[in-house]
Design an enzyme around this catalytic site. Structure first.
Site, PDB file in Angstrom:
ATOM      1  N   GLY A  99      19.795 -20.877  15.504  1.00  0.00           N
ATOM      2  CA  GLY A  99      19.061 -19.803  14.580  1.00  0.00           C
ATOM      3  C   GLY A  99      18.041 -18.893  15.237  1.00  0.00           C
ATOM      4  N   ASP A 132      13.382 -15.809  11.373  1.00  0.00           N
ATOM      5  CA  ASP A 132      13.162 -14.654  12.050  1.00  0.00           C
ATOM      6  C   ASP A 132      13.458 -14.902  13.374  1.00  0.00           C
ATOM      7  OD1 ASP A 132      11.281 -16.482  13.244  1.00  0.00           O
ATOM      8  OD2 ASP A 132       9.273 -15.438  12.571  1.00  0.00           O
ATOM      9  N   ARG A 190      25.646 -31.371  20.643  1.00  0.00           N
ATOM     10  CA  ARG A 190      24.785 -32.230  19.981  1.00  0.00           C
ATOM     11  C   ARG A 190      25.853 -33.095  19.120  1.00  0.00           C
ATOM     12  NH1 ARG A 190      20.083 -28.892  18.732  1.00  0.00           N
ATOM     13  NH2 ARG A 190      20.106 -27.085  20.130  1.00  0.00           N
ATOM     14  N   ASP A 259      21.692 -33.015  14.333  1.00  0.00           N
ATOM     15  CA  ASP A 259      21.603 -31.845  15.037  1.00  0.00           C
ATOM     16  C   ASP A 259      20.722 -31.605  16.322  1.00  0.00           C
ATOM     17  OD1 ASP A 259      20.372 -31.632  12.712  1.00  0.00           O
ATOM     18  OD2 ASP A 259      19.354 -29.731  13.429  1.00  0.00           O
TER      19      ASP A 259
HETATM   20  P1  AMP Z   1      14.745 -27.629  14.300  1.00  0.00           P
HETATM   21  O1  AMP Z   1      14.528 -28.674  13.224  1.00  0.00           O
HETATM   22  O2  AMP Z   1      13.730 -26.835  15.013  1.00  0.00           O
HETATM   23  O3  AMP Z   1      15.838 -28.145  15.289  1.00  0.00           O
HETATM   24  O4  AMP Z   1      15.843 -26.339  13.453  1.00  0.00           O
HETATM   25  C1  AMP Z   1      16.696 -26.645  12.811  1.00  0.00           C
HETATM   26  C2  AMP Z   1      17.671 -25.506  12.404  1.00  0.00           C
HETATM   27  O5  AMP Z   1      16.796 -24.330  12.166  1.00  0.00           O
HETATM   28  C3  AMP Z   1      18.182 -24.812  13.781  1.00  0.00           C
HETATM   29  O6  AMP Z   1      19.485 -24.510  13.425  1.00  0.00           O
HETATM   30  C4  AMP Z   1      17.426 -23.820  14.170  1.00  0.00           C
HETATM   31  O7  AMP Z   1      18.156 -22.738  14.980  1.00  0.00           O
HETATM   32  C5  AMP Z   1      16.884 -23.241  12.926  1.00  0.00           C
HETATM   33  N1  AMP Z   1      15.471 -22.495  13.038  1.00  0.00           N
HETATM   34  C6  AMP Z   1      14.395 -23.038  13.225  1.00  0.00           C
HETATM   35  N2  AMP Z   1      13.233 -22.253  13.440  1.00  0.00           N
HETATM   36  C7  AMP Z   1      14.023 -20.941  13.044  1.00  0.00           C
HETATM   37  C8  AMP Z   1      13.429 -19.451  13.054  1.00  0.00           C
HETATM   38  N3  AMP Z   1      12.107 -19.225  13.251  1.00  0.00           N
HETATM   39  N4  AMP Z   1      14.519 -18.514  12.654  1.00  0.00           N
HETATM   40  C9  AMP Z   1      15.828 -18.979  12.692  1.00  0.00           C
HETATM   41  N5  AMP Z   1      16.176 -20.141  12.884  1.00  0.00           N
HETATM   42  C10 AMP Z   1      15.370 -21.125  13.061  1.00  0.00           C
HETATM   43 MG    MG Z   2      17.014 -28.519  16.422  1.00  0.00          MG
END
Ligand code: AMP
Ligand code: MG
Length: 479
Positions: A99, A132, A190, A259
């Site tokens: 994301g 974002d 992953r 993930d």
């Molecule tokens: P994480 O727990 O940081 O590994 O993120 C979990 C999911 O949320 C992943 O698919 C990330 O790409 C997405 N994600 C986290 N922060 C953001 C952000 N600011 N904008 C878009 N996607 C995000």
């Molecule tokens: Mg992640």
């Protein structure tokens, strides 16, 4: 497919040498996406030793790399994409994907190794949902510090090549300086990537992903008969090693969703992670982990649970019908606890300076952990100076050491017990200063983290635990 913009001659001179094997996989596994340019790219930290290891010229990167590290220019040969994946987040299945990250491609080093080069915080992608696509400077520098600290500790991990600021604010609870981290990893495949492929119900695609992951991480298995089972077993083994290493340095990952678990066996996705100060097995740092699912002591069981999700995803590729496949997968999964225990106990012995094995060693180690928990002793400092432990334990330990044949034991304990880890209070101090424009504390902490096993005059102030009265440490996911 979007065409990368032309690259400047200085960029080409940096030593980029991309291949894009992930981009040759079936298109359902990714979306070609360009990083979103930022207003004012500036490189605030560049990892010179890592750059050299990758065959990149740090001087050229320092000169002209900011545009690449911020996503404003794409290096020659890169085919940027966002990876699709799913995952169990706190136990619940969700479709996710990058994301806020873009895989630029795979850098081939002069000696033939292959590394993903990924930008994190590089703008919105088709998988951004409501996010974002951006990241704040503090958390990106935090990932840099902790991942480089883990690497120096000898723990398999993704690494950090650079952090660039964007000149744009990201809005969290308050506006924060925006930044992009350039992350380097064996791959970003992953457990959740396999869950995603399995959920599509396309066995050909799943098999292509398996072939790709095996070729990259377990090339010896490329031609075995039961490839899916062999792969599962290999990942089980690497995760057992990895989690044992985490436990032995007091690392708490914080969000062990499927993930965030790499099939390469590297530590990835540093979010609300932190290291134990006082030893307490129930420790969680993350503000969102209210039930302690990802507490320190739960990590082996959670890894095992995550591997069961990998096993389920691989079932369609296991021969002999559902029952036979289930039996095979279950049999392999069941080996996780024994494998973990073996690696953990080997590491525990090393921490006590034991080169030989005796049946009482586990209990000796457990007695030490109980003492630490009862007294609130600092995990890292206790191992760094085992003579500081209560006299009855020290006597038992000395008696055990006396039965060691090889000597000297203290040289062995020094190699197994770090004196410098990314201490929470030092990390916070470095990030606070960096947000105010002073990278000095960050640079000094990073330098100290690079030699974790040596006690030197320069790292003395990085060895101690938090000042008294700090209160429990909290990490936040709104990164
Ligand atoms: P994480 O727990 O940081 O590994 O993120 C979990 C999911 O949320 C992943 O698919 C990330 O790409 C997405 N994600 C986290 N922060 C953001 C952000 N600011 N904008 C878009 N996607 C995000
Ligand atoms: Mg992640």
């Amino acid at each position: 497919m979007p065409h990368p913009p032309p690259t400047s001659p200085t960029l080409a001179a940096a030593g980029w040498h991309f291949d894009n094997s992930y981009a040759r996989l079936p298109e359902a596994l990714f979306t070609r996406t360009m990083p979103v340019p930022v207003r004012d790219p500036r490189c605030v930290s560049l990892n010179d030793p890592l750059a050299r290891d990758l065959g990149l010229d740090p001087d050229v990167l320092r000169e002209s790399g900011a545009a690449v590290f911020a996503g404003n220019e794409v290096p020659p040969g890169a085919e940027p994409l966002a990876q699709a994946y799913a995952g169990h987040q706190f136990g619940h299945f969700t479709n996710l994907g990058d994301g806020r990250a873009i895989l630029l491609g795979e850098q081939l080093t002069p000696d033939g190794r292959r590394f993903d080069i990924q930008l994190k915080g590089s703008g919105r992608t088709p998988y951004s949902r409501n996010g974002d696509g951006r990241a704040a400077l503090g958390p990106m520098l935090r990932e840099y510090l902790v991942s480089e600290g883990m690497h120096a500790l000898g723990i398999p991990t993704s690494r950090s090549l650079a952090v660039a600021t964007t000149g744009e604010a990201v809005l969290r609870e308050r506006p924060l300086p925006g930044a992009v981290l350039t992350r380097v990893a064996a791959s970003h495949i992953r457990v959740g990537t396999f869950e995603y492929a399995a959920a599509l119900g396309d066995t050909t695609l799943l098999a292509a992903l398996l072939d790709h992951a095996v070729a990259r991480h377990y090339p010896d298995l490329a031609h075995v008969d039961e490839k899916a089972a062999a792969f599962l077993e290999a990942v089980v083994e690497r995760q057992a090693t990895l989690i044992a290493k985490w436990m032995l340095v007091g690392f708490v990952h914080g969000v062990m969703n499927t993930d965030n678990m790499a099939v390469s066996g590297e530590t990835i996705d540093y979010g609300p992670c932190a290291f134990l100060d006082a030893y307490d097995p129930a420790t969680t740092f993350s503000s969102i982990d209210r039930d302690g699912r990802y507490a320190y002591a739960n990590q082996p069981a959670i890894a095992h649970w995550n591997l069961a999700r990998l096993a389920e995803s691989l079932l369609p590729l296991m021969p002999g019908g559902t029952e036979a496949a289930l039996d095979r997968a279950r049999g392999l999964l069941d080996t996780f606890p024994t494998r973990f225990e073996r690696h953990w106990l080997a590491g525990a012995r090393a921490k006590l300076g034991l080169a030989t094995e005796e049946p009482g060693d586990r209990e000796l180690f457990m007695a030490l952990l109980r003492w630490m928990q009862a007294t609130g002793a600092d995990f890292t400092a206790t191992f760094a100076d085992l003579s500081s432990v209560a006299a009855p334990w020290c006597e038992a330990w000395q008696a055990r050491l006396a039965r060691e044949t090889a000597s000297p034991a203290d040289a062995r304990t020094r190699r197994a017990n770090p004196v410098v880890i990314p201490r929470n209070h030092r990390v916070e101090e470095a990030l606070t200063a960096a947000e105010a424009g002073d990278l000095g504390p960050f640079d000094r902490l990073l330098a100290a983290l690079r030699s974790p096993y040596e006690s030197t005059a320069a790292n003395e102030s990085y060895r101690g635990g938090p000042p008294a009265g700090c209160g429990p440490y909290r990490t936040f996911c709104g990164t």
